[in-house]
Design a protein around this motif. Structure first.
Motif, PDB file in Angstrom:
ATOM      1  N   SER A  65      21.499 -14.184 -44.197  1.00  0.00           N
ATOM      2  CA  SER A  65      20.300 -14.987 -44.491  1.00  0.00           C
ATOM      3  C   SER A  65      19.061 -14.533 -43.724  1.00  0.00           C
ATOM      4  O   SER A  65      18.045 -15.217 -43.719  1.00  0.00           O
ATOM      5  N   VAL A  66      19.137 -13.371 -43.065  1.00  0.00           N
ATOM      6  CA  VAL A  66      17.962 -12.864 -42.346  1.00  0.00           C
ATOM      7  C   VAL A  66      17.546 -11.534 -42.958  1.00  0.00           C
ATOM      8  O   VAL A  66      18.248 -10.528 -42.862  1.00  0.00           O
ATOM      9  N   SER A  67      16.392 -11.526 -43.597  1.00  0.00           N
ATOM     10  CA  SER A  67      15.861 -10.308 -44.217  1.00  0.00           C
ATOM     11  C   SER A  67      15.199  -9.439 -43.155  1.00  0.00           C
ATOM     12  O   SER A  67      14.631  -9.943 -42.181  1.00  0.00           O
ATOM     13  N   LEU A  68      15.263  -8.138 -43.332  1.00  0.00           N
ATOM     14  CA  LEU A  68      14.598  -7.224 -42.404  1.00  0.00           C
ATOM     15  C   LEU A  68      13.096  -7.437 -42.404  1.00  0.00           C
ATOM     16  O   LEU A  68      12.407  -7.126 -41.427  1.00  0.00           O
ATOM     17  N   ASP A  69      12.564  -7.964 -43.512  1.00  0.00           N
ATOM     18  CA  ASP A  69      11.118  -8.172 -43.621  1.00  0.00           C
ATOM     19  C   ASP A  69      10.649  -9.478 -42.984  1.00  0.00           C
ATOM     20  O   ASP A  69       9.455  -9.661 -42.758  1.00  0.00           O
ATOM     21  N   SER A  70      11.563 -10.379 -42.701  1.00  0.00           N
ATOM     22  CA  SER A  70      11.172 -11.660 -42.121  1.00  0.00           C
ATOM     23  C   SER A  70      10.739 -11.479 -40.663  1.00  0.00           C
ATOM     24  O   SER A  70      11.388 -10.752 -39.908  1.00  0.00           O
ATOM     25  N   PRO A  71       9.664 -12.137 -40.232  1.00  0.00           N
ATOM     26  CA  PRO A  71       9.304 -12.124 -38.809  1.00  0.00           C
ATOM     27  C   PRO A  71      10.400 -12.833 -38.015  1.00  0.00           C
ATOM     28  O   PRO A  71      10.757 -13.966 -38.326  1.00  0.00           O
ATOM     29  N   LYS A  72      10.923 -12.164 -36.986  1.00  0.00           N
ATOM     30  CA  LYS A  72      12.105 -12.698 -36.283  1.00  0.00           C
ATOM     31  C   LYS A  72      11.812 -12.896 -34.788  1.00  0.00           C
ATOM     32  O   LYS A  72      11.401 -11.969 -34.105  1.00  0.00           O
ATOM     33  N   ILE A  73      12.060 -14.123 -34.335  1.00  0.00           N
ATOM     34  CA  ILE A  73      11.877 -14.503 -32.931  1.00  0.00           C
ATOM     35  C   ILE A  73      13.255 -14.746 -32.343  1.00  0.00           C
ATOM     36  O   ILE A  73      14.049 -15.495 -32.907  1.00  0.00           O
ATOM     37  N   LEU A  74      13.548 -14.112 -31.206  1.00  0.00           N
ATOM     38  CA  LEU A  74      14.867 -14.259 -30.588  1.00  0.00           C
ATOM     39  C   LEU A  74      14.762 -15.075 -29.300  1.00  0.00           C
ATOM     40  O   LEU A  74      13.974 -14.771 -28.409  1.00  0.00           O
ATOM     41  N   PHE A  75      15.587 -16.121 -29.221  1.00  0.00           N
ATOM     42  CA  PHE A  75      15.689 -16.955 -28.021  1.00  0.00           C
ATOM     43  C   PHE A  75      17.125 -16.928 -27.551  1.00  0.00           C
ATOM     44  O   PHE A  75      18.031 -17.368 -28.261  1.00  0.00           O
ATOM     45  N   LEU A  76      17.359 -16.396 -26.347  1.00  0.00           N
ATOM     46  CA  LEU A  76      18.707 -16.335 -25.787  1.00  0.00           C
ATOM     47  C   LEU A  76      18.836 -17.418 -24.730  1.00  0.00           C
ATOM     48  O   LEU A  76      18.646 -17.172 -23.533  1.00  0.00           O
TER      49      LEU A  76
END
Length: 372
Positions: free
Chosen positions: A177-188
């Motif tokens: 459900s995560v496209s390479l084109d989607s802006p992605k924010i990572l929180f660990l």
């Protein structure tokens, strides 16, 4: 660090207090392991300290510390016969005491800032005993060294990242459900008040109104089982934070992906556009330096020691944790301006490579060992 030691000079042996998947990880790496001995230590750090509603934890930690001080530590130290005892947290007071009594040099690695608590009494106790029983004190940041500032036996040794694991050529993680084109924010940070779970959800809720295709990736343990339908505990004052988290999640859940505890952090970082660390309590955030080795821009709370890990406006941005609008603007800027993101990541890579390099920190530790 254990893997990086010169094994022709040093033979590391690790004694575990508690059982976890980490024990098997050490065994798989060929490190000699004892335990777990299933005893608690006396934690008093900003990440974990015993509050008024933790009487059961406090009683257990106090009992186990006394037991360790009079019986357990002496048994294990005489069994293992170490030349040096290297404690990896401020909470291992009983072990420092017994090692000192047995005339074994004690390296005390301080990996978390001490909590003030309610009156500061417990902080003073931990501070005093670390000073008393240690041969050398190794905080992982300048900020963490403050309680022992001025001591000649104090030496900052930053945490490290290995280039073998975190490198620019690693494969991207493939997430449903995560496209390479989607802006992605990572929180660990999983579900953690101190690491800022609620804060990042509030920020992301505002950001979605401006960037509807954005995705928030949350790695780490997230307690979904604490909200049974008719749970009285869920409505207690101590559960207020979780209630606030779930309330926002209801509205934005379609754009949030929960990864759980993960082992492929480098691959997920490679997929992400920006790494965020909106902490409400300052502590050494390993994801920040890992992001640096992956040449990824970072946005973090403007708190010590985070301000030692992020160079503001160069490797990323430092923002006050209560300034939601600034958080949203900076995240949006980094997601939209690819050149800026690349520039921030490149500076972060150079900075982290120089400061948090394994060989450099290992040399510092081995130099201290050689003095003993």
């Amino acid at each position: 660090m254990i893997e990086g030691l010169d094994k022709s000079l040093y033979h590391p042996i690790v004694l575990f207090l508690k059982d976890s998947e980490v024990v098997d990880l050490y065994k798989q790496k060929g490190i000699e392991v004892f335990g777990p001995i299933n005893l608690s230590d006396f934690s008093h750090t900003k990440i974990w300290w015993y509050k008024w509603y933790h009487p059961h934890h406090l009683i257990r930690a106090t009992f186990d510390t006394i037991k360790t001080s009079f019986f357990t530590a002496k048994y294990w130290l005489k069994k293992i016969k170490p030349d040096i005892v290297h404690l990896n947290t401020s909470s291992l007071i009983a072990w420092g005491k017994v090692a000192k009594k047995l005339k074994i040099p004690v390296i005390w690695h301080i990996r978390e800032p001490l909590s003030k608590g309610y009156l500061g009494i417990r902080k003073k106790i931990v501070q005093y005993y670390v000073k008393k029983y240690s041969t050398f004190i190794l905080p992982i940041s300048k900020s963490d060294s403050d309680p022992w500032k001025g001591l000649s036996k104090l030496k900052v040794v930053y945490n490290v990242v290995t280039e073998e694991r975190f490198n620019l050529n690693i494969e991207l993680a493939i997430l449903d459900s995560v496209s390479l084109d989607s802006p992605k924010i990572l929180f660990l940070g999983g579900l953690s008040k101190e690491k800022g779970t609620l804060l990042i959800l509030k920020i992301f809720e505002i950001l979605l109104k401006r960037m509807p295709s954005a995705k928030l990736l949350i790695a780490g343990y997230f307690d979904f089982n604490s909200k049974p339908k008719y749970s009285i505990r869920y409505y207690l004052p101590t559960e207020k934070y979780k209630r606030q988290v779930y309330k926002i999640l209801k509205k934005i859940k379609d754009n949030v992906l929960f990864l759980g505890p993960i082992n492929n952090v480098p691959n997920v970082m490679a997929l992400s556009d920006v790494i965020v660390f909106p902490a409400t309590e300052g502590h050494f955030a390993r994801p920040i330096i890992e992001a640096g080795f992956m040449a990824k821009p970072v946005i973090a709370s403007n708190l010590p020691p985070l301000n030692e890990l992020v160079i503001n406006n160069k490797s990323g941005f430092l923002i006050d944790s209560d300034d939601l609008e600034s958080w949203v603007k900076k995240i949006e800027l980094v997601l939209k301006d690819k050149e800026l993101a690349k520039s921030l990541g490149a500076f972060g890579y150079s900075y982290c490579l120089e400061k948090f390099n394994l060989n450099k920190q290992i040399k510092t530790v081995e130099d201290i060992y050689s003095k003993l």
